[in-house]
Write a protein that holds these residues in place. Structure first.
Motif, PDB file in Angstrom:
ATOM      1  N   CYS A   1       0.830  -1.162  -0.113  1.00  0.00           N
ATOM      2  CA  CYS A   1       0.078  -0.078   0.089  1.00  0.00           C
ATOM      3  C   CYS A   1       0.931   1.350   0.083  1.00  0.00           C
ATOM      4  CB  CYS A   1      -0.904  -0.089   1.436  1.00  0.00           C
ATOM      5  SG  CYS A   1      -1.788   1.423   1.405  1.00  0.00           S
TER       6      CYS A   1
ATOM      7  N   CYS B   1      -0.365   3.342   3.461  1.00  0.00           N
ATOM      8  CA  CYS B   1      -0.072   2.853   4.887  1.00  0.00           C
ATOM      9  C   CYS B   1       0.846   1.493   4.863  1.00  0.00           C
ATOM     10  CB  CYS B   1      -1.301   1.974   5.602  1.00  0.00           C
ATOM     11  SG  CYS B   1      -2.135   0.581   5.025  1.00  0.00           S
TER      12      CYS B   1
ATOM     13  N   TYR C   1       0.657  -1.576   4.894  1.00  0.00           N
ATOM     14  CA  TYR C   1       0.385  -2.881   4.463  1.00  0.00           C
ATOM     15  C   TYR C   1       0.937  -3.423   3.393  1.00  0.00           C
ATOM     16  CZ  TYR C   1      -2.706  -6.836   3.371  1.00  0.00           C
ATOM     17  OH  TYR C   1      -3.104  -8.301   2.853  1.00  0.00           O
TER      18      TYR C   1
ATOM     19  N   CYS D   1      -6.388  -1.289  -0.834  1.00  0.00           N
ATOM     20  CA  CYS D   1      -5.840  -2.131   0.411  1.00  0.00           C
ATOM     21  C   CYS D   1      -6.973  -2.405   1.433  1.00  0.00           C
ATOM     22  CB  CYS D   1      -4.936  -0.903   0.720  1.00  0.00           C
ATOM     23  SG  CYS D   1      -4.446  -1.259   2.536  1.00  0.00           S
TER      24      CYS D   1
ATOM     25  N   ARG E   1      -6.679  -2.557   4.383  1.00  0.00           N
ATOM     26  CA  ARG E   1      -6.487  -1.669   5.805  1.00  0.00           C
ATOM     27  C   ARG E   1      -7.051  -0.421   5.468  1.00  0.00           C
ATOM     28  NH1 ARG E   1      -5.741  -6.009   6.898  1.00  0.00           N
ATOM     29  NH2 ARG E   1      -3.783  -6.830   7.804  1.00  0.00           N
ATOM     30  N   CYS E   2      -6.728   0.317   4.438  1.00  0.00           N
ATOM     31  CA  CYS E   2      -7.143   1.500   4.213  1.00  0.00           C
ATOM     32  C   CYS E   2      -8.054   1.920   2.926  1.00  0.00           C
ATOM     33  CB  CYS E   2      -5.835   2.602   4.278  1.00  0.00           C
ATOM     34  SG  CYS E   2      -4.795   2.630   3.113  1.00  0.00           S
TER      35      CYS E   2
HETATM   36 ZN   LIG Z   1      -3.224   0.823   2.970  1.00  0.00          ZN
END
Ligand SMILES: [Zn+2]
Length: 575
Positions: A225, A228, A230, A399, A401-402
């Motif tokens: 990513c 972030c 990840y 991603c 996560r984000c």
């Molecule tokens: Zn991310």
């Protein structure tokens, strides 16, 4: 070392079987020779590089609290049977029998044997944490050994095992190893990235990271990513289900499914072209056999099924493979290009990737030759009793996560760290007395670095069309001294003096004293990848100079002969 005495047989051409740069260059430059498929001899130059990588690994492992040991290569079957891995490892394990018909293997890894060792000699929490490592050959009977040192059947690895008294302690050991690994790869001159990975046959519950040397020739694909932290290999990377992933059946305005003739159109590309629809409007059905059982996995036409996720979600299987045409003939009356999830025989377990389990109209095979269905709605036309994330992640996807778009790269796995939990200590009853005087299983971690693979990765990351560009820290020698005409006594005497002074100053130096043309010497110096090249010629001598070339940048400079040694020492110290 004098080049005339150095056993470094260079080749003009790489053997045809060498496909990638590191394989070609290590053979051509006389670092390695093949013994048999996936098994290599390290010649003097290659072995010097290996020893240097090993030394960096050793220093960092010692600094992190590791103690070096040497475990046996030949391991008894009983230990592996106790953890169930004698079966699980399957054909990848080299197996042998002794004269009494007892079974053994050549160690593909050493969790079992080290757990047994610690079990018999560590009895109290006061002896923990304990970090033990070795640098040794490993054996895996790969189905397709290839790419030289990249995927061999015998290879050199460092493996460290940590034993802790608590999950927190195990996490500390894991973090300490991650830091040490970063230092090792940085010192070796490798550009690496840690990514989340799948634990595979090593197993364990506490997570695992792979260290990827980014290179086009890498066999692994990774996504990371930009926004972030990840990063994961694509087998492990979680795929975010599409927002409209409300499981069917929620009725949509699609007409009933209808047959469409697709004579001879077997692949998604062929059917896509025939019907004038993009691949994402198709459903691809892959039939696998896992331990004799049929599995039908449905992914969107533009996606790739992920065998690691399939194995984790539907297995684990000892043997998971794509069904062959004979298997298919026994299941459905068509070849692989026409299989689909509608009215699939009950003998096959049907699993649908979450992205293909949406309320939309798709085209898919009709389980008859030369026929597809169109307007097939998941949930309406076939059951969605099992839906899961079953596909490979790709660059561009969100991603997990984000939500930012993931970037992609290829990488060579040069290291992996595992938090094993109590998997092996439970299986082998490896226990100690804790602070409360109670008996409990060790918390373990294992940590591997592919030493021979790291050497190949360094060549992949830094080689060019002329040859290898070694980072100074792992170069077989730092410097080559090239006399322009070895028959000229003054030139030869000056070259010899320089060679002696450099060696006395601790610079690892080769003197190219061969009666070869200058072009040949320069070509070999570039091919072998000496970081520094000093040329002594009559013309330079007249000026009291030598010519210094840096392999990495190609920069040339003339330096006073009297300052040559100090200059080289300075360059070594700066690196
Ligand atoms: Zn991310």
């Amino acid at each position: 070392m004098k080049m005339s005495r150095l056993f470094a047989p260079t080749l003009r051409e790489a053997p045809a079987e060498a496909e990638i740069a590191s394989h070609k260059l290590l053979l051509r430059a006389g670092f390695i020779r093949k013994s048999t498929a996936g098994i290599y001899t390290y010649l003097p130059l290659g072995w010097r590089v290996i020893r240097k990588i090993e030394q960096i690994v050793r220093e960092e492992m010692n600094a992190a609290g590791g103690q070096e040991i040497m475990l046996p290569v030949v391991q008894p079957a009983e230990l592996w049977q106790a953890t169930g891995r004698w079966e699980l490892y399957g054909p990848e394990m080299f197996r042998l029998r002794d004269r009494h018909s007892r079974e053994f293997c050549l160690g593909p890894t050493h969790e079992e044997i080290i757990t047994e060792l610690v079990k018999s000699d560590v009895h109290s929490y006061k002896q923990l944490p304990l970090l033990l490592y070795q640098i040794q050959n490993k054996y895996r009977d790969e189905r397709r050994p290839r790419f030289g040192l990249m995927r061999g059947r015998e290879f050199i690895m460092m493996d460290l095992y940590s034993f802790d008294r608590s999950p927190e302690g195990a996490r500390e050991s894991y973090a300490r190893m991650q830091t040490a690994y970063e230092a090792i790869f940085r010192r070796c001159g490798l550009s690496c990235r840690a990514v989340e990975a799948d634990a595979g046959a090593i197993g364990g519950s506490g997570g695992t990271h792979e260290f990827m040397a980014l290179a086009e020739a890498g066999e692994a694909e990774v996504v990371f990513c930009p926004d972030c932290a990840y990063a994961a290999n694509t087998e492990k990377a979680e795929c975010v289900p599409p927002p409209a992933a409300a499981p069917s059946p929620s009725p949509i305005a699609a007409p009933p499914r209808a047959e469409v003739a697709t004579p001879g159109a077997r692949t998604i590309e062929e059917v896509s072209a025939l019907l004038g629809l993009p691949p994402e409007r198709f459903l691809k059905t892959l039939v696998y056999k896992g331990d004799g059982q049929y599995l039908a996995v449905v992914v969107r036409g533009d996606r790739t099924a992920n065998e690691v996720k399939i194995n984790n979600c539907l297995g684990p299987f000892r043997d998971l493979r794509l069904a062959d045409e004979d298997d298919l003939a026994a299941l459905v009356a068509c070849g692989s290009g026409f299989v689909g999830p509608v009215d699939l025989p009950a003998a096959a377990r049907l699993a649908v990737d979450s992205e293909a389990a949406v309320s939309a109209a798709f085209v898919c095979g009709a389980n008859r030759p030369d026929v597809h269905w169109r307007d097939v709605v998941p949930g309406r036309d076939f059951p969605l009793s099992l839906t899961a994330d079953l596909r490979l992640a790709r660059a561009g996807e969100p991603c997990p996560r984000c939500g930012a778009a993931l970037s992609g790269a290829r990488g060579i796995e040069v290291g992996q760290v595992f938090n094993l939990g109590q998997k092996y200590s439970d299986a082998l009853s490896a226990r100690f007395l804790n602070e409360a005087g109670k008996s409990q299983s060790f918390y373990m971690g294992c940590y591997g670095i592919g030493v021979s693979r790291a050497m190949a990765a360094a060549v992949e990351q830094r080689g060019d069309e002329s040859g290898i560009i070694w980072p100074l820290a792992i170069a077989p020698y730092h410097c080559v001294v090239v006399p322009v005409n070895e028959k000229d006594p003054a030139v030869m005497a000056a070259a010899m003096a320089l060679y002696d002074e450099l060696r006395a100053a601790g610079v690892e130096t080769v003197l190219d004293d061969r009666p070869e043309r200058l072009g040949v010497k320069f070509k070999d110096a570039d091919l072998i990848g000496f970081p520094l090249r000093l040329v002594v010629s009559a013309a330079n001598l007249a000026q009291g100079q030598a010519e210094l070339k840096r392999r990495q940048t190609g920069d040339l400079e003339f330096i006073p002969l009297t300052e040559a040694v100090a200059r080289v020492r300075l360059i070594l110290e700066e690196n």
